[in-house]
Scaffold this motif. Structure first.
Motif, PDB file in Angstrom:
ATOM      1  N   SER A  21      -5.560 -11.694  -3.574  1.00 35.39           N
ATOM      2  CA  SER A  21      -6.712 -12.126  -2.773  1.00 35.39           C
ATOM      3  C   SER A  21      -6.771 -13.642  -2.652  1.00 35.39           C
ATOM      4  CB  SER A  21      -8.010 -11.586  -3.379  1.00 35.39           C
ATOM      5  OG  SER A  21      -8.305 -12.215  -4.615  1.00 35.39           O
ATOM      6  N   ASP A  22      -6.215 -14.346  -3.620  1.00 28.43           N
ATOM      7  CA  ASP A  22      -6.168 -15.806  -3.546  1.00 28.43           C
ATOM      8  C   ASP A  22      -5.285 -16.283  -2.396  1.00 28.43           C
ATOM      9  OD1 ASP A  22      -7.848 -15.971  -5.689  1.00 28.43           O
ATOM     10  OD2 ASP A  22      -6.298 -16.481  -7.160  1.00 28.43           O
ATOM     11  N   ARG A  23      -4.437 -15.402  -1.885  1.00 33.83           N
ATOM     12  CA  ARG A  23      -3.610 -15.720  -0.724  1.00 33.83           C
ATOM     13  C   ARG A  23      -4.088 -14.929   0.499  1.00 33.83           C
ATOM     14  NH1 ARG A  23       0.196 -19.048  -1.990  1.00 33.83           N
ATOM     15  NH2 ARG A  23       0.967 -18.918   0.162  1.00 33.83           N
ATOM     16  N   ASP A  24      -5.344 -14.517   0.448  1.00 35.02           N
ATOM     17  CA  ASP A  24      -5.993 -13.801   1.561  1.00 35.02           C
ATOM     18  C   ASP A  24      -5.306 -12.477   1.881  1.00 35.02           C
ATOM     19  OD1 ASP A  24      -7.938 -15.803   1.950  1.00 35.02           O
ATOM     20  OD2 ASP A  24      -6.532 -16.985   3.140  1.00 35.02           O
ATOM     21  N   VAL A  25      -4.773 -11.842   0.846  1.00 35.31           N
ATOM     22  CA  VAL A  25      -4.197 -10.500   0.984  1.00 35.31           C
ATOM     23  C   VAL A  25      -5.077  -9.532   0.219  1.00 35.31           C
ATOM     24  CG1 VAL A  25      -2.238  -9.006   0.458  1.00 35.31           C
ATOM     25  CG2 VAL A  25      -1.835 -11.346   1.252  1.00 35.31           C
ATOM     26  N   SER A  26      -5.610  -8.547   0.911  1.00 40.17           N
ATOM     27  CA  SER A  26      -6.497  -7.564   0.290  1.00 40.17           C
ATOM     28  C   SER A  26      -5.714  -6.302  -0.048  1.00 40.17           C
ATOM     29  CB  SER A  26      -7.652  -7.227   1.234  1.00 40.17           C
ATOM     30  OG  SER A  26      -8.471  -6.217   0.691  1.00 40.17           O
ATOM     31  N   LEU A  27      -5.732  -5.913  -1.335  1.00 41.57           N
ATOM     32  CA  LEU A  27      -5.061  -4.700  -1.773  1.00 41.57           C
ATOM     33  C   LEU A  27      -6.048  -3.803  -2.512  1.00 41.57           C
ATOM     34  CD1 LEU A  27      -1.693  -6.052  -3.282  1.00 41.57           C
ATOM     35  CD2 LEU A  27      -2.037  -5.030  -1.020  1.00 41.57           C
ATOM     36  N   ASP A  28      -5.946  -2.500  -2.261  1.00 42.61           N
ATOM     37  CA  ASP A  28      -6.696  -1.535  -3.055  1.00 42.61           C
ATOM     38  C   ASP A  28      -5.989  -1.351  -4.393  1.00 42.61           C
ATOM     39  OD1 ASP A  28      -8.512  -1.129  -1.004  1.00 42.61           O
ATOM     40  OD2 ASP A  28      -7.402   0.572  -0.173  1.00 42.61           O
ATOM     41  N   ILE A  29      -6.770  -1.073  -5.432  1.00 47.89           N
ATOM     42  CA  ILE A  29      -6.208  -0.906  -6.769  1.00 47.89           C
ATOM     43  C   ILE A  29      -5.136   0.182  -6.776  1.00 47.89           C
ATOM     44  CG2 ILE A  29      -6.727  -0.387  -9.179  1.00 47.89           C
ATOM     45  CD1 ILE A  29      -7.844  -3.053  -8.127  1.00 47.89           C
ATOM     46  N   HIS A  36       4.336 -16.162   0.175  1.00 40.19           N
ATOM     47  CA  HIS A  36       4.702 -15.616  -1.124  1.00 40.19           C
ATOM     48  C   HIS A  36       4.826 -14.103  -1.076  1.00 40.19           C
ATOM     49  CE1 HIS A  36       3.701 -19.181  -3.872  1.00 40.19           C
ATOM     50  NE2 HIS A  36       3.524 -19.627  -2.642  1.00 40.19           N
ATOM     51  N   SER A  37       4.132 -13.484  -0.152  1.00 40.54           N
ATOM     52  CA  SER A  37       4.101 -12.027  -0.035  1.00 40.54           C
ATOM     53  C   SER A  37       4.308 -11.628   1.419  1.00 40.54           C
ATOM     54  CB  SER A  37       2.753 -11.484  -0.515  1.00 40.54           C
ATOM     55  OG  SER A  37       2.569 -10.130  -0.138  1.00 40.54           O
ATOM     56  N   ILE A  38       4.996 -10.529   1.625  1.00 39.11           N
ATOM     57  CA  ILE A  38       5.182 -10.062   3.004  1.00 39.11           C
ATOM     58  C   ILE A  38       3.865  -9.592   3.597  1.00 39.11           C
ATOM     59  CG2 ILE A  38       5.737  -7.633   2.485  1.00 39.11           C
ATOM     60  CD1 ILE A  38       7.986  -8.012   4.683  1.00 39.11           C
ATOM     61  N   TYR A  39       2.895  -9.278   2.742  1.00 41.33           N
ATOM     62  CA  TYR A  39       1.603  -8.813   3.246  1.00 41.33           C
ATOM     63  C   TYR A  39       0.763  -9.949   3.819  1.00 41.33           C
ATOM     64  CZ  TYR A  39       3.094  -4.703   0.704  1.00 41.33           C
ATOM     65  OH  TYR A  39       3.824  -3.641   0.235  1.00 41.33           O
ATOM     66  N   GLU A  40       1.264 -11.178   3.752  1.00 45.65           N
ATOM     67  CA  GLU A  40       0.629 -12.271   4.477  1.00 45.65           C
ATOM     68  C   GLU A  40       0.909 -12.161   5.973  1.00 45.65           C
ATOM     69  OE1 GLU A  40       1.190 -16.201   2.608  1.00 45.65           O
ATOM     70  OE2 GLU A  40       1.864 -15.133   0.811  1.00 45.65           O
ATOM     71  N   GLY A  90      12.357 -10.478 -21.760  1.00 44.07           N
ATOM     72  CA  GLY A  90      12.464  -9.630 -22.941  1.00 44.07           C
ATOM     73  C   GLY A  90      11.204  -8.848 -23.241  1.00 44.07           C
ATOM     74  N   THR A  91      10.161  -9.088 -22.471  1.00 38.94           N
ATOM     75  CA  THR A  91       8.874  -8.416 -22.681  1.00 38.94           C
ATOM     76  C   THR A  91       8.692  -7.260 -21.703  1.00 38.94           C
ATOM     77  OG1 THR A  91       7.995 -10.577 -23.349  1.00 38.94           O
ATOM     78  CG2 THR A  91       6.397  -8.823 -22.962  1.00 38.94           C
ATOM     79  N   ARG A  92       9.205  -7.410 -20.483  1.00 34.79           N
ATOM     80  CA  ARG A  92       9.324  -6.375 -19.473  1.00 34.79           C
ATOM     81  C   ARG A  92       8.001  -5.945 -18.837  1.00 34.79           C
ATOM     82  NH1 ARG A  92      12.781  -7.725 -17.613  1.00 34.79           N
ATOM     83  NH2 ARG A  92      12.893  -5.879 -16.292  1.00 34.79           N
ATOM     84  N   CYS A  93       7.721  -6.526 -17.693  1.00 33.00           N
ATOM     85  CA  CYS A  93       6.575  -6.087 -16.903  1.00 33.00           C
ATOM     86  C   CYS A  93       6.710  -6.619 -15.480  1.00 33.00           C
ATOM     87  CB  CYS A  93       5.261  -6.569 -17.520  1.00 33.00           C
ATOM     88  SG  CYS A  93       3.795  -5.740 -16.857  1.00 33.00           S
ATOM     89  N   GLY A  94       6.316  -5.800 -14.538  1.00 31.62           N
ATOM     90  CA  GLY A  94       6.306  -6.193 -13.137  1.00 31.62           C
ATOM     91  C   GLY A  94       5.362  -5.282 -12.384  1.00 31.62           C
ATOM     92  N   TRP A  95       5.433  -5.324 -11.060  1.00 32.69           N
ATOM     93  CA  TRP A  95       4.598  -4.403 -10.281  1.00 32.69           C
ATOM     94  C   TRP A  95       5.229  -4.131  -8.919  1.00 32.69           C
ATOM     95  CZ3 TRP A  95       3.032  -9.571 -10.764  1.00 32.69           C
ATOM     96  CH2 TRP A  95       2.836 -10.281  -9.579  1.00 32.69           C
ATOM     97  N   THR A  96       4.815  -3.019  -8.349  1.00 32.21           N
ATOM     98  CA  THR A  96       5.244  -2.615  -7.015  1.00 32.21           C
ATOM     99  C   THR A  96       4.003  -2.267  -6.203  1.00 32.21           C
ATOM    100  OG1 THR A  96       7.374  -1.783  -7.782  1.00 32.21           O
ATOM    101  CG2 THR A  96       6.546  -0.873  -5.720  1.00 32.21           C
ATOM    102  N   VAL A  97       3.984  -2.706  -4.966  1.00 30.29           N
ATOM    103  CA  VAL A  97       2.863  -2.413  -4.067  1.00 30.29           C
ATOM    104  C   VAL A  97       3.343  -1.444  -2.989  1.00 30.29           C
ATOM    105  CG1 VAL A  97       1.179  -3.339  -2.441  1.00 30.29           C
ATOM    106  CG2 VAL A  97       1.840  -4.686  -4.460  1.00 30.29           C
ATOM    107  N   VAL A  98       2.698  -0.283  -2.929  1.00 32.42           N
ATOM    108  CA  VAL A  98       2.984   0.703  -1.890  1.00 32.42           C
ATOM    109  C   VAL A  98       1.677   0.925  -1.119  1.00 32.42           C
ATOM    110  CG1 VAL A  98       3.915   2.976  -1.339  1.00 32.42           C
ATOM    111  CG2 VAL A  98       4.650   1.803  -3.439  1.00 32.42           C
ATOM    112  N   PRO A  99       1.533   0.300   0.041  1.00 31.04           N
ATOM    113  CA  PRO A  99       0.263   0.369   0.776  1.00 31.04           C
ATOM    114  C   PRO A  99      -0.092   1.793   1.205  1.00 31.04           C
ATOM    115  CG  PRO A  99       1.635  -1.415   1.596  1.00 31.04           C
ATOM    116  CD  PRO A  99       2.496  -0.585   0.707  1.00 31.04           C
ATOM    117  N   ASP A 100      -1.375   2.068   1.233  1.00 30.95           N
ATOM    118  CA  ASP A 100      -1.851   3.375   1.660  1.00 30.95           C
ATOM    119  C   ASP A 100      -1.548   3.629   3.134  1.00 30.95           C
ATOM    120  OD1 ASP A 100      -3.479   5.793   0.913  1.00 30.95           O
ATOM    121  OD2 ASP A 100      -4.723   5.058   2.573  1.00 30.95           O
TER     122      ASP A 100
END
Length: 399
Positions: free
Chosen positions: A90-98, A217-221, A243-253
């Motif tokens: 949202s700081d880059r004006d991209v709105s995503l549902d949880i 930064h995001s294609i959703y811009e 070495g800690t392992r974490c990321g995320w994937t966005v699949v829009p509705d």
């Protein structure tokens, strides 16, 4: 009837970075322990931000008390982290549902796993050169692969060709290995193309935190991207989570194929094949992506940017054409010979390790990748050796 997946037999013998490690190990055996500095594999060297360590310690203490202990978590990730990621967008004006956000153990895993929701034998359009996981996972799946040429003439940023049709398109920005970054107009062209031909863009934004200025930064811009793109991101390089392992994937509705929402397919896949990222790791991820935590990770990113500047200055002084480094942790240099030959020469003469460009695709032949992820001392020493390496070459040429 074959029992094994014969597609694996079509792969190169070793994964690129495993082959680099093998050759370095062999050099160490025959060289009696010469000091080798690696600017090759893109692994971070800075420690976790203090906010992440504090969060891990607090979460570990929670796991040690009956009243705050947690067992299996939600496969798509804890709500607190998905909410934090939504705020980050949202700081880059991209709105995503949880429910459009899925927590993973890193972008690499999901970039391969995402093929589970597509039919076997699809056509995938992959830039050349690019991160080898894209190609390898499509070969494993038995898919047809076609290439979009990334070269000096197009700034290593291939653009759509409407005479070409693909089901899936891989884009990586900032690009690994070239460091090139798409601007808004260029991404607009890719989104228009994908919508026109009915393709799905798989957008790898693992290095987005290194981008400066007003580049996306995001294609959703880009308007319309939610109808044609899945985005992958990671804490690995931005927050030192290799070495800690974490990321995320966005699949829009809004993303549908044949009347089926891909979000629902991905959720079903994750619930079947993935048990989620550990609670303590997700708490650490939340700490680095929320307000003050971002300042801490940016300190490390600036450190790596400093390394990139040192490498770029060294290559410029030696008259070596190179790209990247400004908005990326990677420097892509023109070596002017076979990439693996250059790897061996640099290792033998300077005891510096990089990654042969040909390992990223045929278009990488004649190029070489260096990373800014080493320590400052090692980066400076490696650059001193590289400077001497080129000085010896120039001296030999003059003779």
């Amino acid at each position: 009837m074959s029992v094994i997946n014969n597609n694996f037999l079509l792969l190169e013998r070793n994964y690129l970075f495993a082959e680099v490690a093998r050759r370095v190990k062999e050099y160490g055996i025959r060289s009696s322990g010469n000091s080798v500095i690696s600017l090759g594999i893109g692994d971070v060297t800075r420690p976790l931000p203090r906010c992440a360590v504090n969060a891990i310690e607090a979460a570990a203490a929670e796991m040690g008390r009956a009243e705050t202990f947690r067992g299996y978590g939600p496969e798509q990730g804890y709500l607190f982290l998905r909410e934090s990621i939504a705020r980050y967008y949202s700081d880059r004006d991209v709105s995503l549902d949880i429910d459009e956000i899925f927590i993973s153990d890193g972008a690499k895993s999901d970039l391969g796993n995402i093929l589970d929701i597509f039919a076997k034998g699809i056509t995938s359009l992959i830039p050349d050169p690019v991160y080898p996981v894209y190609l390898d996972t499509n070969i494993m799946a038995g898919n047809k692969v076609i290439y979009a040429e990334a070269c000096e003439d197009n700034g290593f940023l291939p653009m759509p060709d409407y005479s070409v049709r693909a089901d899936v398109i891989y884009l990586c920005s900032p690009n690994n290995p070239t460091g090139a970054v798409y601007n808004s107009a260029q991404l607009r062209a890719w989104v228009d193309y994908a919508l026109s031909v009915g393709a799905i863009i798989l957008f790898d934004a693992a290095y987005e935190r290194f981008i400066s200025g007003d580049l996306p930064h995001s294609i959703y811009e880009i308007e319309g991207a939610k109808e044609c793109a899945i985005e992958f991101c990671s804490f690995s390089k931005t927050a030192g989570f290799t070495g800690t392992r974490c990321g995320w994937t966005v699949v829009p509705d809004a993303l549908e194929k044949e009347g089926v929402k891909l979000n629902g397919l991905w959720l079903r896949r994750q619930c079947t094949k993935f048990n989620g990222v550990p609670y303590i790791v997700q708490r650490a991820a939340q700490a680095v992506i929320d307000g003050e935590g971002r300042k801490e990770i940016d300190v490390n990113i600036d450190y790596y940017r400093g390394n990139a500047e040192i490498i770029s200055a060294t290559l410029a002084d030696a008259g070596v054409p190179h790209w990247g480094g400004k908005d990326s942790p990677y420097i892509w240099l023109k070596c002017g010979c076979d990439s693996w030959d250059y790897f061996e020469r640099l290792l033998e003469s300077a005891q510096v390790v990089g990654t042969p460009g040909s390992g990223f695709g045929k278009g990488g032949q004649g190029y070489f990748r260096l990373t800014a992820f080493s320590s400052r001392d090692n980066t400076s020493e490696a650059c001193r050796r590289i400077k001497e390496f080129y000085a010896s070459i120039n001296s030999a040429y003059k003779r």
